[in-house]
Design a protein around this motif. Structure first.
Motif, PDB file in Angstrom:
ATOM      1  N   THR A 163      33.690  40.608  45.954  1.00  0.00           N
ATOM      2  CA  THR A 163      32.426  40.009  45.814  1.00  0.00           C
ATOM      3  C   THR A 163      31.202  40.760  46.359  1.00  0.00           C
ATOM      4  OG1 THR A 163      33.945  37.934  46.081  1.00  0.00           O
ATOM      5  CG2 THR A 163      31.327  37.968  46.365  1.00  0.00           C
TER       6      THR A 163
ATOM      7  N   ALA B  33      28.201  35.387  43.326  1.00  0.00           N
ATOM      8  CA  ALA B  33      29.338  35.679  44.511  1.00  0.00           C
ATOM      9  C   ALA B  33      30.447  34.476  44.258  1.00  0.00           C
ATOM     10  CB  ALA B  33      28.488  35.550  45.688  1.00  0.00           C
TER      11      ALA B  33
ATOM     12  N   CYS C 187      32.341  35.753  41.131  1.00  0.00           N
ATOM     13  CA  CYS C 187      33.520  36.783  41.458  1.00  0.00           C
ATOM     14  C   CYS C 187      34.373  36.331  42.592  1.00  0.00           C
ATOM     15  CB  CYS C 187      32.410  37.929  42.084  1.00  0.00           C
ATOM     16  SG  CYS C 187      31.444  38.676  40.790  1.00  0.00           S
ATOM     17  N   PHE C 188      34.327  35.633  43.262  1.00  0.00           N
ATOM     18  CA  PHE C 188      35.118  35.390  44.458  1.00  0.00           C
ATOM     19  C   PHE C 188      36.203  34.631  43.904  1.00  0.00           C
ATOM     20  CE2 PHE C 188      36.931  32.859  47.873  1.00  0.00           C
ATOM     21  CZ  PHE C 188      36.927  33.913  49.038  1.00  0.00           C
TER      22      PHE C 188
END
Length: 297
Positions: free
Chosen positions: A88, A223, A226-227
Motif C-alpha cells: 500500500t 490506500a 490496495c490494502f
C-alpha cells in the motif's frame, strides 16, 4: 385542477407510491429500486459469510486456539499484514506522482500516460505474474543483463523472495491507487493554486498546504483498495513467492485443497476478515480526525 382531482381519486396506494417532491422517491419506490442490490448483497456476501463463520466453529473454538498456539500461523498473519502495508505504501508513493501528472498533462502525453495505467489493468493478473518470472528467473532478462554488464558473476536469486512478492503485487495493484487519487485531483479547482501563488506561496507549500489535504479522500480510497486486495492476494505470491513468503491466502488455499481442513481454513479466513475490518476502521478514524473527509472541493 383535474390532475389533482384524479390523483385524489387513486386512493391510499397512490399516496404511498407517489413521491412528495419531484426530486425524491416515495419510500416504497426507493425500496423497490434498492431491492436487487440488497438481495444480491445478502445472498452473495452476508449468507456465505455467516456460513463461513459457522463452519469455523464446527469443532468449537479448537481452530482458533490452534491458530493462536502455533507460532507459524501467527507469523504468516503478521507477514501478510506487513506485506499488504508495504504494498500500500509503495502504491501510494508511486501512484500519487502519476495521478498528479495525469491532471497536468495534455495531448499525446496524457494519452500515453493513461494507456500505461489502463492497459496493465486490463491484462490478466496471471499474465503479469508470469511476466515477472520471465524477467527475474535465473536465465531471465535481468540476470542476463547483470552478467553481460559484468555486475554479477553468476545468476542471482531474484525469484521466490518476499521482496519479489512485494514488487509484483505493487505492480499489479498500482492502478487501483492511481485512479482514485486522479479522480479526486481532477475535481480540485485550479483557482486554489492560483490564489496561493498570488499570496506568495511556492509550489511546494501550495502542494502540501492545499493540494495534498484536499486529495486525502482519494488517497484514502486508493490506500484502502490496495490494502484490502493485497491482504487476499493469491496468484502472485503463489507464483513468485517461496516458502519464506507464504501469505494467508496461500495458507488458506493449502488448507482447503491439500489438507482438506475446512474448519481451520474458515477460521483463518474469519480472522483475516476481522483484521482487515479493524485496520480499515482505524485508518478511516485516523483520517477523519485529520479532517480528510471534511475537505471542501
Amino acid at each position: 385542477m383535474n390532475i389533482v382531482a384524479s390523483h385524489r381519486r387513486q386512493g391510499p396506494l397512490a399516496a404511498i407510491i407517489r413521491p412528495r417532491h419531484a426530486s425524491r422517491y416515495a419510500p416504497l419506490t426507493s425500496w423497490l429500486l434498492a431491492f436487487p442490490l440488497v438481495a444480491t448483497f445478502a445472498t452473495g456476501f452476508l449468507y456465505p459469510l455467516s456460513k463461513l463463520v459457522a463452519l469455523s466453529f464446527a469443532n468449537g473454538a479448537e481452530s482458533y486456539v490452534r491458530l493462536l498456539e502455533d507460532f507459524l500461523y501467527v507469523r504468516v498473519m503478521t507477514t501478510t499484514v506487513a506485506t499488504a502495508a508495504a504494498v500500500t505504501v509503495f502504491c501510494i508513493l508511486l501512484g500519487y506522482p502519476v495521478a498528479f501528472a495525469m491532471t497536468r498533462l495534455r495531448g499525446k502525453a496524457a494519452l500515453i500516460t493513461a494507456a500505461c495505467v489502463f492497459i496493465p489493468l486490463w491484462t490478466s493478473v496471471l499474465i503479469r505474474s508470469y511476466a515477472w518470472i520471465v524477467l527475474l528467473q535465473r536465465n531471465g532478462l535481468v540476470n542476463d543483463f547483470l552478467q553481460s554488464a559484468g555486475l554479477s558473476d553468476q545468476p542471482l536469486k531474484l525469484l521466490y523472495t518476499l521482496g519479489t512478492v512485494v514488487m509484483g503485487m505493487t505492480h499489479i495493484l498500482l492502478p487501483f491507487a492511481i485512479l482514485p487519487i486522479y479522480a479526486t485531483l481532477r475535481t480540485l479547482p485550479p483557482d486554489f493554486a492560483r490564489a496561493a501563488a498570488n499570496l506568495g506561496a511556492g509550489p511546494f507549500r501550495t502542494f502540501f498546504s492545499i493540494t495534498l489535504p484536499l486529495s486525502l479522500p482519494g488517497l484514502f480510497a486508493g490506500a484502502i483498495l490496495c490494502f484490502v486486495l493485497a491482504l487476499g492476494f493469491y496468484i502472485t505470491p503463489a507464483l513468485i513467492g517461496g516458502p519464506g513468503s507464504m501469505l494467508m491466502a496461500t495458507l488458506i488455499g493449502q488448507q482447503t485443497t491439500v489438507l482438506l481442513d475446512w474448519p481451520f481454513a474458515a477460521a483463518l479466513s474469519t480472522v483475516l476478515l476481522a483484521v482487515a475490518l479493524l485496520i480499515v476502521f482505524l485508518f478511516r478514524r485516523a483520517l477523519s480526525l485529520s479532517k480528510g473527509f471534511h475537505s471542501v472541493h
